[in-house]
Design a protein around this motif. Structure first.
Motif, PDB file in Angstrom:
ATOM      1  N   HIS A   1       0.832  -1.202   0.000  1.00  0.00           N
ATOM      2  CA  HIS A   1       0.000   0.000   0.000  1.00  0.00           C
ATOM      3  C   HIS A   1       0.876   1.265   0.000  1.00  0.00           C
ATOM      4  CE1 HIS A   1      -3.940   1.858   0.770  1.00  0.00           C
ATOM      5  NE2 HIS A   1      -3.254   2.770   1.423  1.00  0.00           N
ATOM      6  N   LEU A   2       1.894   1.225   0.833  1.00  0.00           N
ATOM      7  CA  LEU A   2       2.785   2.380   0.954  1.00  0.00           C
ATOM      8  C   LEU A   2       3.512   2.645  -0.360  1.00  0.00           C
ATOM      9  CD1 LEU A   2       3.795   4.346   3.182  1.00  0.00           C
ATOM     10  CD2 LEU A   2       5.721   2.812   3.516  1.00  0.00           C
ATOM     11  N   ARG A   3       4.044   1.575  -0.945  1.00  0.00           N
ATOM     12  CA  ARG A   3       4.783   1.690  -2.207  1.00  0.00           C
ATOM     13  C   ARG A   3       3.878   2.252  -3.306  1.00  0.00           C
ATOM     14  NH1 ARG A   3       7.629  -2.717  -1.443  1.00  0.00           N
ATOM     15  NH2 ARG A   3       5.899  -3.952  -2.189  1.00  0.00           N
ATOM     16  N   ALA A   4       2.643   1.778  -3.332  1.00  0.00           N
ATOM     17  CA  ALA A   4       1.695   2.284  -4.341  1.00  0.00           C
ATOM     18  C   ALA A   4       1.456   3.781  -4.148  1.00  0.00           C
ATOM     19  CB  ALA A   4       0.383   1.508  -4.255  1.00  0.00           C
ATOM     20  N   GLY A   5       1.359   4.205  -2.901  1.00  0.00           N
ATOM     21  CA  GLY A   5       1.174   5.624  -2.615  1.00  0.00           C
ATOM     22  C   GLY A   5       2.356   6.457  -3.097  1.00  0.00           C
ATOM     23  N   TYR A   6       3.569   5.972  -2.827  1.00  0.00           N
ATOM     24  CA  TYR A   6       4.780   6.658  -3.293  1.00  0.00           C
ATOM     25  C   TYR A   6       4.811   6.714  -4.806  1.00  0.00           C
ATOM     26  CZ  TYR A   6       7.385   7.243   1.064  1.00  0.00           C
ATOM     27  OH  TYR A   6       7.826   7.656   2.288  1.00  0.00           O
ATOM     28  N   ASP A   7       4.520   5.569  -5.427  1.00  0.00           N
ATOM     29  CA  ASP A   7       4.587   5.502  -6.887  1.00  0.00           C
ATOM     30  C   ASP A   7       3.627   6.507  -7.513  1.00  0.00           C
ATOM     31  OD1 ASP A   7       6.427   3.507  -6.541  1.00  0.00           O
ATOM     32  OD2 ASP A   7       5.118   1.863  -7.146  1.00  0.00           O
ATOM     33  N   SER A   8       2.415   6.615  -6.958  1.00  0.00           N
ATOM     34  CA  SER A   8       1.466   7.508  -7.640  1.00  0.00           C
ATOM     35  C   SER A   8       1.789   8.977  -7.361  1.00  0.00           C
ATOM     36  CB  SER A   8       0.003   7.152  -7.322  1.00  0.00           C
ATOM     37  OG  SER A   8      -0.241   7.263  -5.973  1.00  0.00           O
ATOM     38  N   LEU A   9       2.315   9.279  -6.166  1.00  0.00           N
ATOM     39  CA  LEU A   9       2.738  10.664  -5.927  1.00  0.00           C
ATOM     40  C   LEU A   9       3.892  11.030  -6.866  1.00  0.00           C
ATOM     41  CD1 LEU A   9       2.646  13.332  -4.538  1.00  0.00           C
ATOM     42  CD2 LEU A   9       3.778  12.346  -2.541  1.00  0.00           C
ATOM     43  N   TYR A  10       4.819  10.086  -7.028  1.00  0.00           N
ATOM     44  CA  TYR A  10       5.949  10.306  -7.937  1.00  0.00           C
ATOM     45  C   TYR A  10       5.459  10.572  -9.368  1.00  0.00           C
ATOM     46  CZ  TYR A  10       9.830   8.915 -10.995  1.00  0.00           C
ATOM     47  OH  TYR A  10      10.776   8.878 -11.984  1.00  0.00           O
ATOM     48  N   ASP A  11       4.470   9.790  -9.819  1.00  0.00           N
ATOM     49  CA  ASP A  11       3.923   9.981 -11.165  1.00  0.00           C
ATOM     50  C   ASP A  11       3.344  11.395 -11.331  1.00  0.00           C
ATOM     51  OD1 ASP A  11       4.646   7.440 -11.862  1.00  0.00           O
ATOM     52  OD2 ASP A  11       2.650   6.566 -11.575  1.00  0.00           O
ATOM     53  N   VAL A  12       2.654  11.859 -10.296  1.00  0.00           N
ATOM     54  CA  VAL A  12       2.089  13.215 -10.339  1.00  0.00           C
ATOM     55  C   VAL A  12       3.210  14.250 -10.469  1.00  0.00           C
ATOM     56  CG1 VAL A  12       0.855  14.953  -8.973  1.00  0.00           C
ATOM     57  CG2 VAL A  12      -0.018  12.611  -9.067  1.00  0.00           C
ATOM     58  N   LEU A  13       4.290  14.056  -9.710  1.00  0.00           N
ATOM     59  CA  LEU A  13       5.408  15.009  -9.755  1.00  0.00           C
ATOM     60  C   LEU A  13       6.054  15.039 -11.145  1.00  0.00           C
ATOM     61  CD1 LEU A  13       7.118  14.218  -6.292  1.00  0.00           C
ATOM     62  CD2 LEU A  13       5.506  16.068  -6.807  1.00  0.00           C
ATOM     63  N   VAL A  14       6.261  13.853 -11.728  1.00  0.00           N
ATOM     64  CA  VAL A  14       6.845  13.787 -13.075  1.00  0.00           C
ATOM     65  C   VAL A  14       5.961  14.555 -14.064  1.00  0.00           C
ATOM     66  CG1 VAL A  14       7.434  12.245 -15.003  1.00  0.00           C
ATOM     67  CG2 VAL A  14       8.008  11.576 -12.663  1.00  0.00           C
ATOM     68  N   LEU A  15       4.657  14.318 -13.972  1.00  0.00           N
ATOM     69  CA  LEU A  15       3.700  14.961 -14.867  1.00  0.00           C
ATOM     70  C   LEU A  15       3.751  16.483 -14.726  1.00  0.00           C
ATOM     71  CD1 LEU A  15       1.460  13.778 -16.756  1.00  0.00           C
ATOM     72  CD2 LEU A  15      -0.171  14.355 -14.948  1.00  0.00           C
ATOM     73  N   LEU A  16       3.803  16.959 -13.486  1.00  0.00           N
ATOM     74  CA  LEU A  16       3.835  18.400 -13.244  1.00  0.00           C
ATOM     75  C   LEU A  16       5.118  19.019 -13.790  1.00  0.00           C
ATOM     76  CD1 LEU A  16       2.277  18.479  -9.684  1.00  0.00           C
ATOM     77  CD2 LEU A  16       1.348  19.602 -11.730  1.00  0.00           C
ATOM     78  N   ILE A  17       6.234  18.306 -13.673  1.00  0.00           N
ATOM     79  CA  ILE A  17       7.497  18.822 -14.203  1.00  0.00           C
ATOM     80  C   ILE A  17       7.426  18.919 -15.732  1.00  0.00           C
ATOM     81  CG2 ILE A  17       9.964  18.308 -14.494  1.00  0.00           C
ATOM     82  CD1 ILE A  17       9.855  17.228 -11.567  1.00  0.00           C
ATOM     83  N   ARG A  18       6.847  17.899 -16.368  1.00  0.00           N
ATOM     84  CA  ARG A  18       6.666  17.962 -17.836  1.00  0.00           C
ATOM     85  C   ARG A  18       5.809  19.170 -18.217  1.00  0.00           C
ATOM     86  NH1 ARG A  18       8.661  13.038 -19.691  1.00  0.00           N
ATOM     87  NH2 ARG A  18       7.996  11.198 -18.530  1.00  0.00           N
ATOM     88  N   HIS A  19       4.718  19.378 -17.461  1.00  0.00           N
ATOM     89  CA  HIS A  19       3.852  20.536 -17.745  1.00  0.00           C
ATOM     90  C   HIS A  19       4.602  21.843 -17.521  1.00  0.00           C
ATOM     91  CE1 HIS A  19      -0.166  18.151 -17.198  1.00  0.00           C
ATOM     92  NE2 HIS A  19       0.518  17.801 -18.277  1.00  0.00           N
ATOM     93  N   ALA A  20       5.398  21.895 -16.445  1.00  0.00           N
ATOM     94  CA  ALA A  20       6.172  23.111 -16.162  1.00  0.00           C
ATOM     95  C   ALA A  20       7.176  23.367 -17.292  1.00  0.00           C
ATOM     96  CB  ALA A  20       6.889  22.976 -14.823  1.00  0.00           C
TER      97      ALA A  20
END
Lengths: 197, 197
Positions: free
Chosen positions: B122-141
């Motif tokens: 559960h914890l790993r899944a939470g980290y993975d999805s937060l990380y995905d959001v960060l990657v996406l935001l950096i691409r948008h930035a």
């Protein structure tokens, strides 16, 4: 402290770490540690009498072991301060089973320190002194022209420390592999070393 | 889910967080949570039956609360991706009592996940999805010219995530104050935004 005392201490510490690693922190009893270390319960109680004291004992032991590893990896004679800095930071990333077991214990300790002021003081003191070492090494690296003079040693140390700790935690929970984590740490160090300001 | 169900869920979650915050994780019982939330034990057991399920419930709740805070702080309409990125990272640094209580719980969860594969997943899944959001935001930035196109979005996200997490942990244990931690995070973001490569 005599050599026999030191040897017994090491024996008990290794037994303790092995049990925590196998069964987790909650399951450890002083009796189990004594049995595994093949010493008497009284001998164990000489080092710790409660779970909190046991954790303090384990934490001191793994911290000494980490220091010893850094010392060995740096070998004989003077090393460039930046290499020492890198080695210490890399210790925070669990790249093998031994470091992984150590970080598991440190994490258990951190969680417990949130409800135990005595453990919290000990933990904070450990962080403070590691931070002081990092600041000192950055100053030395600046004097040796290995890092730009314009960097603020304290801010730089704080950021590197936090980065390495965060990477270590993310490796521990399996979000990131150790190799990538160390590469990210090295990239950050390289970028710092070539920054103008 | 009806509004009444949602309200009861909130009530139980708030009671749970308050008890963990007061007495630590080890001391919580389902009965205490029911008493504090002023609901029946059966109502509590509808949401969790064991300590691990209780932690999962608490973690999901504080994660929703964090998402809601980011949403509110960003207000209505489109926000620049870099601002969203900064807000999400800042959530990892406990700058007030509520976030501090949340991070204490997350830390307890992390420690427990090291001996519980279900929690670890559960914890790993939470980290993975937060990380995905960060990657996406950096691409948008990057697309919005707020961050240099030359940055590797994945490496950059990983480093920012680890930095923010390490800072959060160091604030939690009292090694660093939240204001300095957020300043270090902002400096790092600023440096990234002005880096050529």
């Amino acid at each position: 402290m005599g050599a026999r005392h030191e040897e017994r201490r090491r024996q008990i510490a290794e037994a303790l770490l092995a049990i925590i690693d196998l069964h987790g922190l909650d399951a450890v009893s002083l009796r189990d540690v004594a049995a595994r270390a093949e010493v008497s319960l009284g001998a164990v109680q000489h080092y710790f009498r409660s779970k909190d004291e046991m954790l303090l004992f384990a934490l001191d032991y793994i911290s000494e072991r980490g220091t010893e590893r850094v010392r060995r990896s740096l070998g004989q004679g003077e090393q460039p301060p930046r290499a020492v800095l890198r080695d210490i930071l890399a210790e925070l990333v669990p790249a093998d089973d031994q470091r992984r077991a150590e970080l598991r214990i440190a994490t258990a300790f951190t969680a417990r320190s949130l409800v135990s002021p005595k453990l919290a003081d000990h933990l904070r003191a450990g962080y403070d002194s590691l931070y002081d070492v990092l600041v000192l090494l950055i100053r030395h690296a600046q004097e040796a022209d290995e890092m730009p003079a314009g960097l603020d040693p304290e801010r730089t140390a704080a950021a590197l420390f936090a980065l390495a700790e965060g990477l270590g935690m993310q490796v521990l929970i399996g979000h990131r592999n150790p190799r990538t984590a160390l590469a990210i740490l090295d990239e950050h160090l390289d970028r710092l070393s070539t920054t103008a300001s």
